[in-house]
Structures are given as C-alpha cells and as structure tokens.
Motif scaffolding. Structure first.
Motif, short mmCIF file in Angstrom:
data_model
loop_
_atom_site.label_atom_id
_atom_site.label_comp_id
_atom_site.label_asym_id
_atom_site.label_seq_id
_atom_site.Cartn_x
_atom_site.Cartn_y
_atom_site.Cartn_z
N ARG A 1 90.41 96.93 31.96
CA ARG A 1 89.69 97.88 32.79
C ARG A 1 88.50 98.51 32.08
O ARG A 1 87.45 98.75 32.69
CB ARG A 1 90.65 98.97 33.29
CG ARG A 1 91.64 98.45 34.33
CD ARG A 1 92.60 99.54 34.77
NE ARG A 1 91.93 100.67 35.42
CZ ARG A 1 91.54 100.68 36.69
NH1 ARG A 1 91.73 99.62 37.45
NH2 ARG A 1 90.94 101.76 37.20
N ALA A 2 88.63 98.80 30.80
CA ALA A 2 87.51 99.39 30.07
C ALA A 2 86.33 98.42 30.04
O ALA A 2 85.18 98.82 30.24
CB ALA A 2 87.94 99.77 28.66
N SER A 3 86.62 97.16 29.81
CA SER A 3 85.56 96.15 29.78
C SER A 3 84.99 95.92 31.17
O SER A 3 83.79 95.67 31.33
CB SER A 3 86.10 94.84 29.21
OG SER A 3 86.51 95.00 27.87
N GLU A 4 85.84 95.99 32.19
CA GLU A 4 85.35 95.84 33.56
C GLU A 4 84.39 96.98 33.91
O GLU A 4 83.37 96.76 34.58
CB GLU A 4 86.51 95.82 34.55
CG GLU A 4 86.06 95.57 35.98
CD GLU A 4 87.19 95.61 37.00
OE1 GLU A 4 86.89 95.52 38.20
OE2 GLU A 4 88.37 95.73 36.59
N ALA A 5 84.70 98.18 33.46
CA ALA A 5 83.82 99.32 33.71
C ALA A 5 82.45 99.10 33.07
O ALA A 5 81.41 99.43 33.66
CB ALA A 5 84.45 100.60 33.19
N ILE A 6 82.44 98.53 31.87
CA ILE A 6 81.17 98.23 31.19
C ILE A 6 80.39 97.18 31.98
O ILE A 6 79.18 97.29 32.17
CB ILE A 6 81.43 97.76 29.75
CG1 ILE A 6 81.99 98.91 28.91
CG2 ILE A 6 80.15 97.21 29.12
CD1 ILE A 6 82.51 98.49 27.55
N ALA A 7 81.09 96.14 32.46
CA ALA A 7 80.43 95.10 33.24
C ALA A 7 79.83 95.66 34.52
O ALA A 7 78.72 95.29 34.92
CB ALA A 7 81.42 93.97 33.55
N LEU A 8 80.55 96.55 35.18
CA LEU A 8 80.04 97.18 36.39
C LEU A 8 78.76 97.98 36.09
O LEU A 8 77.79 97.95 36.87
CB LEU A 8 81.10 98.11 36.99
CG LEU A 8 82.24 97.42 37.74
CD1 LEU A 8 83.39 98.40 37.96
CD2 LEU A 8 81.76 96.85 39.07
N ASN A 9 78.77 98.69 34.98
CA ASN A 9 77.58 99.46 34.61
C ASN A 9 76.42 98.55 34.28
O ASN A 9 75.27 98.82 34.65
CB ASN A 9 77.89 100.37 33.43
CG ASN A 9 76.85 101.46 33.26
OD1 ASN A 9 76.58 102.21 34.18
ND2 ASN A 9 76.26 101.54 32.08
N ASN A 10 76.70 97.43 33.59
CA ASN A 10 75.64 96.46 33.30
C ASN A 10 75.04 95.90 34.59
O ASN A 10 73.83 95.66 34.67
CB ASN A 10 76.19 95.33 32.43
CG ASN A 10 76.47 95.76 31.01
OD1 ASN A 10 75.93 96.76 30.53
ND2 ASN A 10 77.34 95.03 30.33
N LEU A 11 75.90 95.67 35.59
CA LEU A 11 75.40 95.22 36.89
C LEU A 11 74.48 96.27 37.51
O LEU A 11 73.44 95.95 38.09
CB LEU A 11 76.57 94.92 37.82
CG LEU A 11 77.24 93.56 37.63
CD1 LEU A 11 78.61 93.53 38.31
CD2 LEU A 11 76.34 92.46 38.19
#
Length: 203
Positions: A75-85
């Motif tokens: 989930r922490a990495s998914e949150a980073i990916a969402l922000n990068n998007l």
C-alpha cells in the motif's frame, strides 16, 4: 543490479544509461517472480520518461507499477505510484486526473499512517490547485504537507519539492494579486484564518 545502476544513472541525469539498465531489470524480476521489484523498476522508468518529457509513456509505466503494487498489497508503494500518476497528469494538463490521483494517494497514505507519501500527495494537490489559480485550496494542502512533514521528521524533507518550498510558492502567488485583506491573516477555503507565512524555518 540493473535496477540499482538505472536508479543511480537517473540521479545523475544520465537518462540513456538509466533507460538501458531499467528496461532490462523487469525481465529479470519476472524470471524470479519478484513482482514488487518489477513494480519499483516500472515506477523508476516512469520517472525517467517524465523527466525527459515523454509523459504518455510515464503514465503508462506508473499505471503498470500501481497495478503491481496493488496486486502485491504494497500500500505504501501504491500510494507513491498514485502520486506519481498525479504529477504526470498535471504535466499533461489533465488537472482533473491529477487531482483524482493525488487525492487517492493522500487518502491511502493518511489512512495508513504513511506520513512521507501523505506529505508528497499534499504537495501534489497544492501544486495542482495553484496551477488552477485556487490559492486558498493550495494553502490548505500546504498546511497538510507541513503537518505530515513534522510527523515524518523534518530531516526527510529537503529539496525543491519540500513543504517549505511549496509554502513559499503559494506565498509568492498570493502577493502577485491585489491584497484586499488590509494586512489581515489569510482566510483558507476551510474557513479558518492563518497568519501570513514569512519564513520557513526547520523544526
């Protein structure tokens, strides 16, 4: 090895070498069924493409990274990916998509206690609101970023994307417009008043 070399080359702005190494890494990750490593590499590829102005490719890689992070429960990495998007969509001029992904990142980070990514998402929201001329909303999100920064530890927040930097950007944007408050504190979109930011001291 390729992922590490690619990341190092990206930090040095050696983008052709970064792409060469990072493009090879996912195949190796898949061979060993290391899905999280593949997702991290895809995210780094997205960053390289974004930094080179290939924003559609950046979105594609960040979407793939987000899907893998979600699949593996990171989930922490998914949150980073969402922000990068969100960053990539804002650069493409799609502010609705940018706000949607930054909001999703902030919600996930805030709900799970991931303070660093929470702050980054708040910075993304502030920058997007500021891009749209929504200064009061941007100020609210800067406040969120500063709160997250203090919780995460100020030593982890340095550089151009720090909450302090965004706070100063909002401050400058405000002063480019006629000041009708007569020197009174700002009123945020949430209905509270805050003093004008005059400095950004480290805590």
């Amino acid at each position: 090895m390729h992922h590490g070399l690619g990341h190092a080359c990206r930090q040095l702005a050696q983008y052709p070498e970064a792409l060469e190494h990072l493009t090879k890494a996912p195949h190796i990750h898949r061979r060993f069924d290391w899905r999280e490593g593949e997702a991290i590499t895809l995210g780094n590829l997205g960053m390289v493409h974004a930094e080179q102005g290939r924003l559609t490719l950046a979105v594609d890689h960040h979407l793939r990274a987000r899907a893998l992070h979600r699949e593996t429960g990171a989930r922490a990495s998914e949150a980073i990916a969402l922000n990068n998007l969100g960053e990539a969509y804002r650069a493409l001029g799609d502010t609705d998509a940018a706000l949607r992904h930054h909001h999703a990142s902030w919600d996930m980070s805030h709900g799970s206690g991931f303070r660093q990514s929470e702050g980054e998402a708040a910075i993304g929201l502030a920058a997007t609101h500021l891009h749209e001329g929504q200064v009061a909303e941007a100020l609210d999100r800067v406040h969120d970023a500063v709160t997250a920064a203090r919780s995460a530890g100020s030593s982890r927040w340095k550089g151009a994307r720090s909450p302090c930097s965004v706070r100063l950007i909002v401050h400058v944007a405000r002063h480019k417009r006629p000041d009708r408050t007569g020197g009174r504190p700002w009123t945020s979109s949430r209905g509270s008043t805050r003093p004008r930011p005059t400095s950004c001291a480290r805590t």
